[in-house]
Write a protein that holds these residues in place. Structure first.
Motif, PDB file in Angstrom:
ATOM      1  N   GLY A  45       0.799  -1.379   0.112  1.00 20.91           N
ATOM      2  CA  GLY A  45       0.132   0.022   0.006  1.00 20.91           C
ATOM      3  C   GLY A  45       0.910   1.189   0.008  1.00 20.91           C
ATOM      4  N   ARG A  61      -4.384  -1.452  -3.967  1.00 20.14           N
ATOM      5  CA  ARG A  61      -5.461  -0.469  -3.327  1.00 20.14           C
ATOM      6  C   ARG A  61      -5.824  -0.775  -1.728  1.00 20.14           C
ATOM      7  NH1 ARG A  61      -8.213   4.083  -3.933  1.00 20.14           N
ATOM      8  NH2 ARG A  61     -10.419   3.832  -3.089  1.00 20.14           N
ATOM      9  N   THR A  62      -5.976   0.165  -0.912  1.00 22.77           N
ATOM     10  CA  THR A  62      -6.339   0.003   0.305  1.00 22.77           C
ATOM     11  C   THR A  62      -7.689  -0.134   0.424  1.00 22.77           C
ATOM     12  OG1 THR A  62      -6.027   2.330   0.574  1.00 22.77           O
ATOM     13  CG2 THR A  62      -4.046   1.208   1.236  1.00 22.77           C
ATOM     14  N   PHE A 100      -7.881   7.708  -1.123  1.00 21.97           N
ATOM     15  CA  PHE A 100      -6.561   7.347  -1.227  1.00 21.97           C
ATOM     16  C   PHE A 100      -5.403   8.431  -0.933  1.00 21.97           C
ATOM     17  CE2 PHE A 100      -7.694   8.780  -5.548  1.00 21.97           C
ATOM     18  CZ  PHE A 100      -6.380   9.676  -6.095  1.00 21.97           C
ATOM     19  N   LYS A 135      -7.317   4.568  -8.083  1.00 25.14           N
ATOM     20  CA  LYS A 135      -6.283   4.101  -7.227  1.00 25.14           C
ATOM     21  C   LYS A 135      -4.887   4.489  -7.651  1.00 25.14           C
ATOM     22  CE  LYS A 135      -5.138  -0.214  -9.146  1.00 25.14           C
ATOM     23  NZ  LYS A 135      -4.723  -1.586  -8.765  1.00 25.14           N
TER      24      LYS A 135
END
Length: 531
Positions: free
Chosen positions: A12, A33-34, A46, A87
């Motif tokens: 991340g 992608r978190t 993000f 993202k």
């Protein structure tokens, strides 16, 4: 510093700083992608960490940053809000990278193979246009070119090939004795080296100075070595050439190749140059031969100096022994002379001591006489003063006693006067008190007397052995008979003594005679009254 340039996947954007800090060869990172940490749901935001160029995609397609004019493919650092399918796809570091890859097999002009260790400092030109006057060629589009077209691995391969070609070309233009001058050194070190070389090259070599330093030309050759006359000039040229020409030319050549691809070469540093072991052995052997010759000549000089110094020390010791012997003889003569002087001084001192002793005794006698006279005089003065003080004290004491007696008499008279006055007042108060209390005392005394009488009458009345008779004869007897008659008619039983007592009390006056145990006891003028 690293010999690789690479890209990799990270978990991340939050772990980007740690990943780039741990791996110095990492240039491009692809973060995952978190999601929301609470419910493992996709996040609607993000972040872009500081110190990176960030490329953002929407369903895999690159998304331009709408906040810049014109739109830029690089997103700034901070938090950005958007749907989960928006993202960060790539993170490219903004810091300068150091690429180190040695170039082996470089041939010099005299066909000597050398190994050159070179460091290249580079960066990605991804800043905004016009953001800095020092970086006029920066463009965010260069980041996209680097990520998709060049890549970190491709950049490493191209840099390795370009630097190898450039270094082999450069090495071919110099000899193996000049190649060490191509090393990159600092400005301070360059200035020190140039000053030292220029000072050595401009050193005067005339014969007078040579003769002052060396005994002959062979000694100079053994101590300094044998070299060409132009060696110093070649060293100056190699140092200037390596410091000013080679690295600048190589940097310009690499920038010409990589700037169109978005990479700028900041610095080219030639860190180290290694010659083959055989060439190094030859050069060190030459230096060792010169050192051995110098050591041999210096050892010979040392042996000669030791021999000369040994002989000189022997001569100095012999001279010192002779001087010591002469000094001892002179000392003995001086000792005898000093002893004679000392004996003479002792005799003179004894004479002076005897004179001083006689004079001291004389002075002591005089002082004793004077002191005894003074003591006597002082004693007389003391006695006179003591007499005077005693008389004065007696006079003062008599005067003080007289004053004290007068004061005591005065105080006593005043006290007696005050006591008389107080006694008179007390008597007056007592008399007044007695005048007030006299009637009361009289009443009290009368009361006590009557009470005593009652006690006596009571005792007489209760005593059975007492007979009371009158002194007038028949009158008393008549009264007794009347009493008995009265008592006999009465219902209450009474004795004759009770009647007599009542009769006496009723009359208020009775002359009676008391008979106790058969013996008459006259009672005269005894008035019995009833209270």
């Amino acid at each position: 510093m690293s010999d690789l340039l690479k890209s990799c996947n990270i978990w991340g954007v939050n772990g980007a700083s740690q990943a780039f800090g741990e791996d110095t060869s990492l240039m491009v990172a692809r973060p995952a992608r978190t999601s929301c940490c609470c419910y493992m749901l996709p996040a609607f935001w993000f972040t872009v960490p500081e110190g990176f160029y960030a490329l953002v995609t929407r369903f895999g397609k690159e998304e331009m940053y709408p906040g810049s004019d014109p739109p830029s493919p690089c997103w700034p650092s901070g938090i950005h809000f958007g749907p989960p399918w928006l993202k960060v796809s790539h993170l490219v570091t903004k810091q300068s990278m150091v690429f180190n890859r040695p170039v082996r097999g470089c041939k010099t002009s005299d066909n000597v193979t050398v190994e050159i260790d070179i460091n290249i400092v580079l960066r990605v030109m991804g800043d905004e246009k016009g953001s800095s006057t020092d970086r006029p060629n920066d463009d965010p589009e260069n980041v996209r070119k680097f990520v998709h077209n060049l890549t970190a691995e491709g950049l490493a391969q191209q840099l390795e090939d370009a630097q190898a070609e450039a270094m082999r070309t450069m090495a071919r233009s110099v000899t193996h004795t000049e190649v060490f001058g191509l090393r990159t050194i600092s400005a301070v070190e360059l200035e020190e080296n140039m000053a030292r070389i220029k000072a050595a090259s401009s050193f005067s070599e005339d014969e007078d100075e040579d003769k002052s330093d060396y005994e002959d030309g062979q000694e100079k050759k053994d101590l300094e070595g044998d070299h060409d006359v132009i060696d110093k000039e070649e060293a100056v040229y190699a140092t200037e050439y390596g410091a000013s020409v080679v690295t600048k030319t190589l940097k310009h050549r690499l920038n010409k190749q990589f700037r169109p691809q978005g990479i700028e070469i900041l610095e080219v540093i030639i860190e180290n140059i290694s010659l083959p072991n055989s060439i190094q052995d030859q050069m060190s052997q030459k230096t060792m031969v010169i050192s051995a010759n110098a050591e041999q000549r210096m050892q010979h000089k040392h042996d000669l100096q030791v021999l000369e110094q040994t002989e000189a020390m022997k001569m100095i010791k012999q001279r010192h022994r002779e001087e010591v012997r002469e000094l001892k003889q002179d000392g003995q003569a001086q000792e005898i002379e000093e002893r004679l002087k000392l004996d003479l001084m002792k005799e003179e001192a004894e004479k002076e001591i005897s004179k001083i002793t006689v004079q001291n005794s004389r002075d002591v006698q005089v002082i004793k006489y004077e002191s005894s006279f003074k003591v006597k005089k002082v004693k007389e003065l003391c006695e006179k003063e003591v007499s005077r003080v005693q008389l004065t004290a007696a006079l003062e004491a008599a005067k003080t006693h007289a004053d004290a007696d007068f004061f005591c008499m005065d105080v006593s008279a005043k006290a007696k006067l005050e006591c008389a006055q107080l006694s008179a007042k007390a008597d007056d108060i007592v008399f007044k008190a007695e005048g007030v209390s006299a009637p009361k005392n009289r009443t009290l005394n009368n009361y006590l007397t009557e009470m005593r009488k009652l006690e006596v009458q009571n005792s007489l009345a209760e005593n059975d052995q007492v007979i009371i008779t009158g002194t007038s004869g028949g009158n008393a007897a008549n009264k007794l008979l009347q009493v008995d008659a009265c008592l006999s008619d009465a219902k209450v039983s009474r004795t004759s003594s009770d009647g007599i007592a009542e009769l006496a009390i009723a009359s208020g006056k009775a002359d009676i005679r008391l008979y106790t145990n058969g013996n008459p006891q006259p009672v005269k003028n005894q008035r019995i009254s009833r209270t």
